[in-house]
Design a protein around this motif. Structure first.
Motif, PDB file in Angstrom:
ATOM      1  N   TYR A   1       0.810  -1.221   0.000  1.00 32.75           N
ATOM      2  CA  TYR A   1       0.000   0.000   0.000  1.00 32.75           C
ATOM      3  C   TYR A   1       0.845   1.273   0.000  1.00 32.75           C
ATOM      4  O   TYR A   1       0.359   2.341  -0.382  1.00 32.75           O
ATOM      5  CB  TYR A   1      -0.917   0.024   1.224  1.00 32.75           C
ATOM      6  N   LYS A   2       2.093   1.199   0.439  1.00 35.95           N
ATOM      7  CA  LYS A   2       2.884   2.424   0.612  1.00 35.95           C
ATOM      8  C   LYS A   2       2.995   3.271  -0.662  1.00 35.95           C
ATOM      9  O   LYS A   2       2.697   4.474  -0.628  1.00 35.95           O
ATOM     10  CB  LYS A   2       4.279   2.084   1.123  1.00 35.95           C
ATOM     11  N   PRO A   3       3.447   2.705  -1.793  1.00 34.01           N
ATOM     12  CA  PRO A   3       3.548   3.555  -2.985  1.00 34.01           C
ATOM     13  C   PRO A   3       2.196   4.016  -3.501  1.00 34.01           C
ATOM     14  O   PRO A   3       2.098   5.096  -4.090  1.00 34.01           O
ATOM     15  CB  PRO A   3       4.270   2.665  -4.003  1.00 34.01           C
ATOM     16  N   VAL A   4       1.147   3.225  -3.264  1.00 32.62           N
ATOM     17  CA  VAL A   4      -0.185   3.656  -3.681  1.00 32.62           C
ATOM     18  C   VAL A   4      -0.582   4.907  -2.898  1.00 32.62           C
ATOM     19  O   VAL A   4      -1.158   5.855  -3.448  1.00 32.62           O
ATOM     20  CB  VAL A   4      -1.227   2.542  -3.479  1.00 32.62           C
ATOM     21  N   ILE A   5      -0.273   4.925  -1.601  1.00 28.40           N
ATOM     22  CA  ILE A   5      -0.573   6.107  -0.790  1.00 28.40           C
ATOM     23  C   ILE A   5       0.118   7.333  -1.377  1.00 28.40           C
ATOM     24  O   ILE A   5      -0.501   8.389  -1.566  1.00 28.40           O
ATOM     25  CB  ILE A   5      -0.167   5.887   0.676  1.00 28.40           C
ATOM     26  N   PHE A   6       1.409   7.205  -1.698  1.00 28.40           N
ATOM     27  CA  PHE A   6       2.113   8.361  -2.271  1.00 28.40           C
ATOM     28  C   PHE A   6       1.464   8.800  -3.576  1.00 28.40           C
ATOM     29  O   PHE A   6       1.191  10.000  -3.783  1.00 28.40           O
ATOM     30  CB  PHE A   6       3.593   8.057  -2.520  1.00 28.40           C
TER      31      PHE A   6
ATOM     32  N   GLU B   1      -1.491   8.355  -4.826  1.00 29.36           N
ATOM     33  CA  GLU B   1      -2.819   8.946  -4.666  1.00 29.36           C
ATOM     34  C   GLU B   1      -2.736  10.312  -3.991  1.00 29.36           C
ATOM     35  O   GLU B   1      -3.439  11.250  -4.379  1.00 29.36           O
ATOM     36  CB  GLU B   1      -3.720   7.996  -3.868  1.00 29.36           C
ATOM     37  N   GLU B   2      -1.896  10.445  -2.993  1.00 28.52           N
ATOM     38  CA  GLU B   2      -1.731  11.736  -2.322  1.00 28.52           C
ATOM     39  C   GLU B   2      -1.164  12.786  -3.281  1.00 28.52           C
ATOM     40  O   GLU B   2      -1.574  13.954  -3.264  1.00 28.52           O
ATOM     41  CB  GLU B   2      -0.804  11.599  -1.114  1.00 28.52           C
ATOM     42  N   ALA B   3      -0.216  12.388  -4.105  1.00 32.36           N
ATOM     43  CA  ALA B   3       0.452  13.321  -5.009  1.00 32.36           C
ATOM     44  C   ALA B   3      -0.349  13.597  -6.273  1.00 32.36           C
ATOM     45  O   ALA B   3      -0.013  14.520  -7.027  1.00 32.36           O
ATOM     46  CB  ALA B   3       1.841  12.784  -5.374  1.00 32.36           C
ATOM     47  N   GLY B   4      -1.382  12.799  -6.523  1.00 30.60           N
ATOM     48  CA  GLY B   4      -2.158  12.969  -7.739  1.00 30.60           C
ATOM     49  C   GLY B   4      -1.389  12.602  -8.990  1.00 30.60           C
ATOM     50  O   GLY B   4      -1.612  13.173 -10.066  1.00 30.60           O
ATOM     51  N   VAL B   5      -0.496  11.631  -8.854  1.00 31.56           N
ATOM     52  CA  VAL B   5       0.344  11.206  -9.971  1.00 31.56           C
ATOM     53  C   VAL B   5      -0.358  10.078 -10.731  1.00 31.56           C
ATOM     54  O   VAL B   5      -0.747   9.081 -10.121  1.00 31.56           O
ATOM     55  CB  VAL B   5       1.716  10.728  -9.455  1.00 31.56           C
TER      56      VAL B   5
ATOM     57  N   LEU C   1      10.076   8.611  -5.759  1.00 30.63           N
ATOM     58  CA  LEU C   1       8.879   9.341  -6.158  1.00 30.63           C
ATOM     59  C   LEU C   1       8.839  10.735  -5.540  1.00 30.63           C
ATOM     60  O   LEU C   1       8.461  11.717  -6.195  1.00 30.63           O
ATOM     61  CB  LEU C   1       7.635   8.551  -5.762  1.00 30.63           C
ATOM     62  N   ALA C   2       9.238  10.824  -4.265  1.00 25.46           N
ATOM     63  CA  ALA C   2       9.230  12.124  -3.591  1.00 25.46           C
ATOM     64  C   ALA C   2      10.194  13.095  -4.261  1.00 25.46           C
ATOM     65  O   ALA C   2       9.888  14.282  -4.434  1.00 25.46           O
ATOM     66  CB  ALA C   2       9.575  11.950  -2.114  1.00 25.46           C
ATOM     67  N   GLN C   3      11.366  12.600  -4.649  1.00 23.43           N
ATOM     68  CA  GLN C   3      12.331  13.460  -5.327  1.00 23.43           C
ATOM     69  C   GLN C   3      11.886  13.789  -6.751  1.00 23.43           C
ATOM     70  O   GLN C   3      12.024  14.925  -7.211  1.00 23.43           O
ATOM     71  CB  GLN C   3      13.701  12.791  -5.343  1.00 23.43           C
ATOM     72  N   LYS C   4      11.326  12.809  -7.428  1.00 20.80           N
ATOM     73  CA  LYS C   4      10.900  13.009  -8.815  1.00 20.80           C
ATOM     74  C   LYS C   4       9.798  14.052  -8.915  1.00 20.80           C
ATOM     75  O   LYS C   4       9.818  14.911  -9.809  1.00 20.80           O
ATOM     76  CB  LYS C   4      10.418  11.669  -9.398  1.00 20.80           C
ATOM     77  N   TYR C   5       8.833  13.977  -7.986  1.00 22.55           N
ATOM     78  CA  TYR C   5       7.666  14.854  -8.074  1.00 22.55           C
ATOM     79  C   TYR C   5       7.709  16.026  -7.100  1.00 22.55           C
ATOM     80  O   TYR C   5       6.803  16.848  -7.083  1.00 22.55           O
ATOM     81  CB  TYR C   5       6.389  14.026  -7.872  1.00 22.55           C
ATOM     82  N   GLY C   6       8.765  16.103  -6.292  1.00 24.85           N
ATOM     83  CA  GLY C   6       8.928  17.244  -5.396  1.00 24.85           C
ATOM     84  C   GLY C   6       7.831  17.382  -4.368  1.00 24.85           C
ATOM     85  O   GLY C   6       7.417  18.493  -4.036  1.00 24.85           O
TER      86      GLY C   6
END
Length: 239
Positions: free
Chosen positions: A17-22, A24-28, A78-83
């Motif tokens: 679930y962890k990457p799905v949370i990111f 969905e939260e980031a709207g990616v 993902l955090a670095q890629k999408y800031g």
């Protein structure tokens, strides 16, 4: 229409679930391939070419032409890629990384073993009270560490909602499935409430499918527990 940069391979587990949370939260936007453990899809040559360890989750970053495995590495990428959900200050980044590694090195392994011995080993004929007590007690200690740290804080690291929260939440919130008692940990429960209230997180916990038995003590777990034990019966060592 062009394909999304991110192709996620995952399953409905705490790590999955962890990457799905990111995302969905980031709207990616992302493509999703659910992995069926009962068919051993994570052990196929195609999957092993993405992650030689044969575990989920994995992403393919099509823009970079590479695969990334291990949930912490995925969220950091993902955090670095999408800031998003990672501060730019190096000292704050270090704080986030420390708590991510706390999850990877402590919370996940201990709670995972508590779940394994209670929900997989025991139903398959290997009841080991000492192991259950050891891992449940250590999981409880880790929840106390989080509770103490969250006293006076809304979020785990850097004074903001970050990938450290996303890493820890699916595991800690599954205290129900691990049978770890947390009712007397007010700061931890307040943190749960804050993340429970985030719509993107609740959506993410249904992708690729919902497992309410992990989080909700009132959910009927009988059928799920039997199916789960059968699905992972091959992981139980026979004498």
């Amino acid at each position: 229409m062009s394909r999304p940069d991110i192709h996620l391979y995952t399953a409905a587990t705490m790590n999955g679930y962890k990457p799905v949370i990111f995302l969905e939260e980031a709207g990616v936007p992302y493509d999703l391939t659910p992995i069926d453990f009962s068919k051993q899809e994570q052990k196929t040559p195609a999957f092993l070419s993405l992650n030689p360890n044969g575990k989920i989750p994995v992403i393919e970053d099509r823009a970079e032409g590479r695969a990334i495995f291990e949930s912490g590495a995925i969220l950091w990428h993902l955090a670095q890629k999408y800031g998003q959900f990672l501060p730019s200050d190096p000292m704050q980044q270090s704080e986030v990384m420390q708590w991510m590694l706390f999850q990877v090195g402590h919370v996940g392994p201990m709670m995972g073993q508590a779940m394994y011995f209670q929900h997989i080993a025991a139903p398959n004929g290997h009841t080991e009270p000492f192991s259950i007590r050891r891992y449940v007690d250590e999981s409880r200690r880790l929840m106390e560490v989080m509770n103490d740290h969250l006293n006076g804080r809304d979020w785990i690291a850097a004074g903001q909602y970050t990938i450290a929260d996303m890493m820890l939440y699916p595991w800690a919130r599954a205290y129900v499935w691990a049978r770890v008692q947390v009712d007397d940990l007010p700061h931890l429960n307040a943190w749960f409430d804050r993340i429970d209230a985030r719509p993107a997180v609740q959506k993410a916990l249904t992708i690729p499918k919902a497992n309410p038995q992990f989080w909700d003590a009132s959910a009927d777990a009988s059928t799920f527990a039997r199916e789960n034990a059968a699905r992972f019966a091959g992981d139980v060592k026979k004498d």
